[in-house]
Design an enzyme around this catalytic site. Sequence first.
Site, short mmCIF file in Angstrom:
data_model
loop_
_atom_site.label_atom_id
_atom_site.label_comp_id
_atom_site.label_asym_id
_atom_site.label_seq_id
_atom_site.Cartn_x
_atom_site.Cartn_y
_atom_site.Cartn_z
N SER A 1 39.84 63.29 17.81
CA SER A 1 38.63 62.56 18.19
C SER A 1 38.89 61.66 19.40
O SER A 1 39.23 62.17 20.47
CB SER A 1 38.11 61.78 16.98
OG SER A 1 36.81 61.27 17.23
N GLY B 1 39.05 57.11 15.89
CA GLY B 1 38.23 55.98 15.50
C GLY B 1 37.22 55.54 16.54
O GLY B 1 36.82 54.38 16.58
#
Length: 556
Positions: free
Chosen positions: A232, A148
């Site tokens: 990520s 995120g």
Amino acid sequence: MFVGNFLSLATTLATRLADHQRPLVFDEVISQVPHGNIVDLGYARYLGNQTVSWPNTVAYLGVPYAEPPLGDLRFRAPVPLNTARVAEESQGKVLDATFYPEACIQGAMGSTDAGGAGSEDCLKVNIYAPAGAQEGAKLPVLVYIHEGAYVWGNPASWPYEHWVEQSPNVIIVSTYYRLDGFGFLSTPEFSTGELGDLNAGFLDQIEALRWVQKYISKFGGDPEKVTINGISAGAASTELHLVANTGEADLFRGVIAQSVYRTPVPMPEQQQKLFDAFTDKAGCGSGDLATKMACMRAASVSTLAIAQDYVSRALTGYRAFHPVVDEKVIPDYPTRLIQKGLFRKVPLIVGATTNEMDTDGLSLPAHARRYFPSLSDENIKRLQEAYPRSEFPSEDAWRQTICTSYSFSCARSTMASEWDKAGVNTWTYRYNQPDPALGEGVLHSAELNKMFRGVHIGLNGTYTFSKQTPSEVAFSQELIAYWLSFARTLDPNTHKLDRAPVWPAYSVDKRDRIVLQEAPVGSDVGAVSGSYLEIESETDAQRCSLMASMVDEMQN
């Protein structure tokens, strides 16, 4: 901790728990629960959630691992959980851990939405254990650090019951950590720790790992067999854990890094303008630091959420709240530390998707400079020369290939090469299964949809699940088997599915990697794998080596 059969509960209760909803009358429910679904941590007992849908898994949701970062603890390093306080407040009653907690305060995902959902009281973990697991079972543990961009993310979006159902011999933990301005507010004046702490959100992750070391055995886990995993920003976090100075024995023994986010890890002074803009927008821009921080700690969550969204629309560069080099826990840029061999020598899986991302309509120089604000014109030119336009079928393909490389995929080559040089086992992959909801190509985080029951991430911590086809389920099982085999034995092949190809370890001499994708349409689902092996090209390896040489300007 003995896990009994939860299926004897009333149907209405089972239905509510299946959706991880709080029971209507919790004290009455407790009297009906077999004691096996209650884990005793010594300072408190927690009721886990076992449902008709996932009968072989007990999920303990929202268990605190640190003190709530409220009041004077806002913008500070996490404080270890006060177990005496929890014991006193529980008064011997069983605590409800059958529903997901609120996520940490969310930031905006882009320029057209707003963040602000969630809670500051969010330093919690979700634990997924096999039904029947007992203290002393010494099961391997997978700890998931969510993605995120360090700005948003809700672990409820990525449930793990189906992983444990497939392989009921692991414990899985997903952790919440502070995000955006709440987790990564930076100014050089925080270096003393007197009025605030740098990298609070990253320190949350470390505190969660410490809690796992202390208490995971109560759930049947082995604290000496912890693997950390992330996608990520979660993968970038795992990279930071590999080079971090935690001042203690290792908190993990293996790492799975999916699409490492190569955003800059800047110096605190490079975040000063963002700090000033944030405090000013929150109405706290006047006075010395002590005055500003007193104002920021008195401000409402909504005031701060609005302010952080206003000042931080970029997801990278210096207009984003991200980890910084604090010269203590994060002593330098991770790539430089890795190149010097200053990393934990633990087995590694590292990979990326085929296409990852594009330049958002910007020219390549403009996007590269936005992503890496300190990147010089000379190095931008070197990047363009390393990828001759004539080698690509279109301008879009050229831009996307370079952008994919510098934003995510070159971490795969850089890390794997240094691991091999250090004599540590590593496996690399290219994920090649599209998620059509993300757009054309195999874009960033495409694997989430397959690994987590067809999930699609929405704004402000929201999410939905879509029904998976038999082929998607089979592919999901193949991925989960590789991942959990690594968590169990530090080798993705030991417990892979029979149909899946053997995944060779990476070496700088051979550069083997696996391509992960569904079986071809019309194949015998469950009998045929679509995954295959390929070789990283010498050209790609050289291009990534070039990017690694730009560490002073890319700062990652």
